[in-house]
Design an enzyme around this catalytic site. Structure first.
Site, PDB file in Angstrom:
ATOM      1  N   ASP A  98       0.790  -1.231   0.000  1.00 26.57           N
ATOM      2  CA  ASP A  98       0.000   0.000   0.000  1.00 26.57           C
ATOM      3  C   ASP A  98       0.830   1.294   0.000  1.00 26.57           C
ATOM      4  O   ASP A  98       1.971   1.326   0.446  1.00 26.57           O
ATOM      5  CB  ASP A  98      -0.966   0.022   1.189  1.00 26.57           C
ATOM      6  N   GLU A 156      -0.546  -1.933   5.185  1.00 30.09           N
ATOM      7  CA  GLU A 156       0.392  -1.791   6.311  1.00 30.09           C
ATOM      8  C   GLU A 156       0.207  -0.451   6.998  1.00 30.09           C
ATOM      9  O   GLU A 156       0.354  -0.331   8.213  1.00 30.09           O
ATOM     10  CB  GLU A 156       1.835  -1.941   5.820  1.00 30.09           C
TER      11      GLU A 156
HETATM   12 NI    NI Z   1       6.518   1.457   5.686  1.00 33.15          NI
END
Ligand code: NI
Length: 418
Positions: A98, A156
């Site tokens: 991401d 994340e």
């Molecule tokens: Ni990172």
């Protein structure tokens, strides 16, 4: 007898050198391809939970290289499995997919094409490195002493994190890896270097929301009101004393109030104020006591001032704790690849968080830092900057180190020399 042992060791060493040479050669061979992977992802960033194109791109590359692929794991997660020989152990290598809600201001041909979204934390690099590692290890599959699981996780950067969901979706089962490794771009270090550290690597990250409820009225008659703005300021001030006076000073912690909203006009006493913030800690004990300490402060302050409150505390990612033995192994492998003068033991943990912690809570894990800056080329911007970039030579370094770590880990588990 002695001579025989010596011969055997020499042979093992010869084979080891030969394997590393093969990894280096293959990583160099695919260098330009992997830079293209990175640029493709960098140009087309997607936020956590929306990594549809990135996920399809990664899965396609793995499949093209004959790696068994599971798509759609915990949303847009991708898991590749490279099967080695026999009744073998499995090692997991992890990357994240991401991007961040940040505008890319770089003037390069691979700059983000999506307004307001960019890969400012190097997850494009992590994904490209892991794809490259899959290609390198795929080319050596006959010589692998076990399985390698390639985990590309979504989200994340999102507060709830993708790692937890990947684990719940069964990524650490069937086959179950006995260790997990990951790397992260590190602009504090020059390209060609690797940072490592045993023990605590990052802070845990929790979030909170506080709503102070007062009683509105005319700003000229405060005695008839309960001023939610004033009470909030007292709460903020008191919260900041928790770290200096209530938690053990040898266990660092941070409490930061990041947002505050309330009030409607300069001459009106605010009825409601909402604040949101984050708590970072390095010790599980401090993490555990924080919600109660914060609530006590809010409770006492609002009671004194005649206000009421709502308090919501969300426990987030724990600390990344690097396994001692895996740290030794990663260090040795990094030295083999970039030589001892380019491998650094990181002195301190950082107060930033990383959801790799969820994996390393379940199985032994090791999180290394990949040097990505280049002073001579002027590539030195920090993570999460609108100008963040890396020296792309770091990609090949990452691939060599990750591949070599996987080979050595499996070899050590197989209890034999190469
Ligand atoms: Ni990172």
């Amino acid at each position: 007898m002695k001579k025989q042992v010596k011969q055997c060791l020499d042979k093992a060493e010869e084979s080891r050198v030969n394997m590393l040479e093969k990894i280096v050669k293959k990583a160099e061979e695919i260098r330009d391809r992997v830079i293209k992977f990175r640029r493709e992802i960098h140009r087309n960033p997607e936020l956590g939970g929306s990594e549809e194109k990135t996920s399809a791109f990664v899965a396609g590359i793995l499949e093209d290289n004959d790696i068994e692929v599971k798509r759609g794991v915990a949303g847009y997660g991708v898991v590749g499995l490279l099967k080695g020989s026999g009744e073998a152990d499995t090692v997991a290598l992890r990357a994240d997919l991401d991007a961040l809600p940040i505008q890319d201001y770089k003037k390069v041909e691979y700059a983000s094409s999506v307004p307001g979204i960019m890969h400012a934390c190097g997850h494009d690099v992590h994904s490209a490195v892991l794809m490259g590692t899959a290609i390198v290890l795929g080319s050596l599959r006959e010589r692998l002493k076990g399985n390698v699981k390639f985990i590309f996780q979504p989200s994340e950067e999102r507060p709830t994190g993708g790692a937890d969901y990947m684990i719940k979706a069964g990524v650490l089962e069937d086959p179950a890896p006995s260790a997990i490794f990951a790397l992260h771009t590190f602009p504090e270090m020059q390209v060609g270097t690797i940072g490592h550290k045993a023990g605590i690597m990052t802070a845990s990250a929790d979030r909170f929301r506080i709503v102070i409820k007062g009683k509105s009225g005319h700003a000229s008659r405060p005695h008839q009101t309960v001023d939610a703005v004033l009470v909030s300021s007292m709460v903020i001030s008191a919260i900041h004393h928790i770290v200096t006076r209530r938690t053990d000073p040898i266990h660092p912690a941070v409490i930061s109030v990041g947002t505050i909203e309330g009030g409607s006009a300069p001459n009106v006493i605010a009825e409601v104020v909402e604040m949101r913030g984050t708590v970072r800690t390095l010790s599980p004990k401090t993490k555990k006591i924080m919600p109660a300490l914060i609530e006590k402060v809010i409770k006492g302050t609002t009671l004194t001032m005649g206000a009421t409150y709502e308090f919501l505390y969300e426990s987030g990612s724990p600390s990344v704790v690097n396994d001692w033995a895996l740290n030794q192994l990663a260090k040795r492998c990094a030295v083999d690849v970039v030589s001892a003068q380019n491998v650094f033991e990181l002195p301190d943990p950082i107060m930033g968080a990383e959801d790799f912690a969820y994996y390393s809570e379940k199985i032994p894990g090791m999180f290394i830092r990949l040097g990505t800056s280049n002073r001579e080329k002027g590539i030195m911007t920090p993570l999460h900057s609108s100008y963040f970039d890396v020296d792309e030579d770091a990609l090949a370094v990452g691939i060599k180190v990750m591949s070599w770590i996987a080979v050595n880990y499996l070899c050590s588990k197989a209890g034999e020399k190469l």
